[in-house]
Design a protein around this motif. Structure first.
Motif: not given
Length: 114
Positions: A7-10, A17-24, A30-33, A67-69
């Protein structure tokens, strides 16, 4: 994560798209799905690391198709076989889990035959 799922955050604002982040990293939201990844990607950087005497593993930075690493170990082949640009797939197994994502080399998609 678990059972071979990644699972990742968007970001809900800019769709990054990010992986294990608090901020975009793009808009600082800070609003991720949460979204489920297909679990495939390409190796961007690889390093052979000595884990214990006589044992090495391949530690890689992987560009995931969404789109994340992320950084992960590549298993199933000797570390010196793993190359930049090689396609990888999320590995299912005992060692996989939230703290130990593992990937394996996979075959690139073949074009449809006529």
């Amino acid at each position: 994560m678990g059972g071979g799922e990644l699972y990742f955050q968007r970001c809900r604002w800019c769709r990054t798209a990010v992986f294990r982040r608090l901020l975009c990293p793009v808009c600082a939201s800070t609003d991720f799905a949460w979204e489920l990844s297909c679990g495939t990607g390409v190796i961007r950087h690889v390093l052979a690391v000595r884990r214990s005497p006589g044992k090495q593993c391949a530690l890689a930075t992987i560009n995931v198709n969404e789109g994340f690493w992320l950084c992960s170990r590549v298993i199933g082949v000797p570390p010196l076989i793993v190359r930049v640009g090689a396609p990888v797939c999320l590995a299912e197994g005992i060692e996989s889990g939230p703290q130990g994502l593992l990937f394996r080399l996979c075959e690139p998609p073949q074009p449809p035959s006529r």
